[in-house]
Design an enzyme around this catalytic site. Sequence first.
Site, PDB file in Angstrom:
ATOM      1  N   GLU A  16       0.856  -1.185   0.000  1.00 48.52           N
ATOM      2  CA  GLU A  16       0.000   0.000   0.000  1.00 48.52           C
ATOM      3  C   GLU A  16       0.889   1.231   0.000  1.00 48.52           C
ATOM      4  OE1 GLU A  16      -2.727  -0.468   3.274  1.00 48.52           O
ATOM      5  OE2 GLU A  16      -4.112  -1.605   2.029  1.00 48.52           O
ATOM      6  N   HIS A  30     -11.014  10.055   7.401  1.00 49.11           N
ATOM      7  CA  HIS A  30     -10.767   8.623   7.490  1.00 49.11           C
ATOM      8  C   HIS A  30     -10.106   8.209   8.794  1.00 49.11           C
ATOM      9  CE1 HIS A  30      -9.940   4.669   5.932  1.00 49.11           C
ATOM     10  NE2 HIS A  30      -8.637   4.828   6.044  1.00 49.11           N
TER      11      HIS A  30
END
Length: 534
Positions: free
Chosen positions: A118, A341
Site C-alpha cells: 500500500e 478517514h
Amino acid sequence: MSTPTPNVLIIGGGVAGLTLALEVADHLSVILVNPSQDDRGASRWAQGGIAAVLSPDDDFQAHIHDTLVAGDGLCDEQAVRFTVTHGPAAIQWLIDKGVPFTPDPAPNARYPYHLTREGGHNARRIIHADDATGRAVVDTLLHKVATHPNITQRRDVTILGLLKNSQGHCAGAYGLDDHHQPQTLTAHYTVLATGGASGLYRHTTTPAPSSGEGMVMAAELGADLMNLEFQQFHPTSLYDPEGPAFLISEAVRGEGGYLINEAGERFMPALDERAELAPRDVVARAIDTQIQQGTQGHVWLDIRHLGEKAIRHHFPTILAHCASRGIDITQQPIPVVPAAHYSCGGVVTDCDGATSVPGLYAVGEIACTGLHGANRMASNSLLECLVYARSCAGALRERSLDAWQAPAFAPAQPPTRPLTADEKHLMVQWRHELRATMSQYVSIVRSNAGLTAAYEQLTLLSTRLENLENGQSQEQEECVRLRQALTLARLTVIAALRRRESRGLHYSTDWPSHHAAPAASRLTLEDLTPGTVA
Ligand SMILES: Cc1cc2nc3c(=O)[nH]c(=O)nc-3n(C[C@H](O)[C@H](O)[C@H](O)COP(=O)(O)OP(=O)(O)OC[C@H]3O[C@@H](n4cnc5c(N)ncnc54)[C@H](O)[C@@H]3O)c2cc1C
C-alpha cells in the site's frame, strides 16, 4: 451481597477493545462496553489489511524507515520501533485466534499468507483477509469475547463521561442505557478504546464514525491531547452524494489502479515518482486540486486493465458493493473523492497505553502514541491497535489492585424529560453545521482566515448548545455527545492555527513550508480559555 468491583472497564468494542479484553481476561475480570446498535466503530469497515514485517524479504528497519518518512518528521522513533518490532507477534496472535487471512497460493510463496503493498510501504507487508480484513478480525475476536467467562459485555450502554476518585484517579465511567437510565460502571482500571474523530467531517469513510467523544472524556479528567491537527483524508471514497459512505481501499491502487482526471488522463505520475502509491496526503491533495479545477466533484479510479479475474479475486467486497450501487468496476472506472478517514492525534499515551491520569488508559485510534507523527502510513493503525492493546494488557496484568478507591463523583440522574421535537431538530442541524464548518475550513487545505472563521462558528454553536443545556436539569445524551464533538472540533482548530507550517496532513496556504524545528502539538481543555486560542 455486593458484586465485586471489576478489574478492568474497557469502553469500545473495535479491534483495540476486543484485543485488550481477550488479552487480560484470563487474569482479570473485564466489563466491555460495546454498544450493539451502532456502526460507530471503524474496525469492521477496514478493508486493506494490517502492516507487519512478515516476509523474509522484508525487515524491521525498512518498515521503521517507511513509517518515519510518512510521519514527516513528527513520529516518535521509539514508538515506531516498538510498534514495528512487536508486529509479527501480534499477527501470529490473530492467526492463532483463527482469523482467516488470505493464503498465498503461489508455489514459491515466501510466506504462507498473501501480502500486498500500500502507499508509502516499500515492501509487500500487508496481511489481509480478502478485502474485508476488519470484518474478519472483529468477527473472530467478538466470537471469543462472547464465550469468555471473565468478560461481561454491556451492549446496552453509551458512555458519557469518566469518574474520578478523591485522589484524582480514574475509577470508572458513567452513561445511559438503551432506556435512558443512568449506569455507573466502576473499575480498578479504565481503558478508552472509543476510536477516532473522523465524524467531525461531512464526508467520511464509515457511515457513523466517532467524533472524538472519548478524547474529550479523557481531557475532562486532565489527560493531554496531541497532534489533533493531523486528520487523514482517505483519497478514494466512493463518490455518491445520495448514498452511504464506502471506502475504495488503497489496495486497489496497490494492485495497479490508476487515478484519472476529467480529461481522462493520469495525473499522479507527473506529481510524485511513487505516482498512485504516494502517501495519502499527497494523493488526497492532488485529487482535491483536480476536483477544484474540474466540474464533476470527483475523479476516477480505474482498474479495468487488471482484468475481471484479478478484480474478482482481490476485491470481491468492493466489486459487490459498487455493483449494488450500479457500477460494474470490471467495465467502468470508479468515481472517487477524499473523505475523513483517520485521526492521527488523540490522547497522549506511553507504550503501555497509560495516559497522564492514573488509572486511565487509551488504546487504538483514540490514542496518540507517537507512531504516526504528522501522517499515518496505510495499515499501520490496525497494527497499532493490536500492539498497544496487547502491551496495555501486559501492564494491567502486572498492576496491583490494592490501592483502589471508589469514585467521588455523583453520576447523572435520568433526564427529567426527553428532548422536544424542536430540540432534536436543533441537535441535528447543529451537528450538520459543525461538520460543514470542519469540512469547509479544517480539511485538506487550510488558511488562517478559514481556521479563524471556523473557530468563531464553532464557538457560536457551543454557546447555543450551552444555552439550550442551561434549560435542562440533567444531562441528555444528544447534548453531551454534541458538546464533546464541538469541544474536540475547537481544539483541532486551535492546534491547526498554532502550527505555523505545512507538514504531513496539515497543509496551510499561509504557511506552505516546513518549520525548521517541528514539534508535536499538545493541548488540554485549558487551551479553550478565551484569550489563549492562538
Ligand atoms: C473504511 C475504513 C477502512 C480502514 N482500513 C484500514 C486498513 O485496511 N488497515 C488499517 O490498519 N486501518 C484501517 N482503517 C483504520 C482502522 O480501521 C481504525 O483505526 C481502527 O479500526 C480503530 O479501531 P479502534 O478499536 O481504535 O476503534 P473503533 O473500531 O472505531 O471502535 C470504537 C468503539 O468504541 C465504541 N464507542 C465509541 N464511543 C462510545 C461511547 N461514548 N460509549 C461506548 N462506546 C463507544 C464504538 O461503538 C466502537 O465499538 C480503516 C478505517 C476506515 C474507516
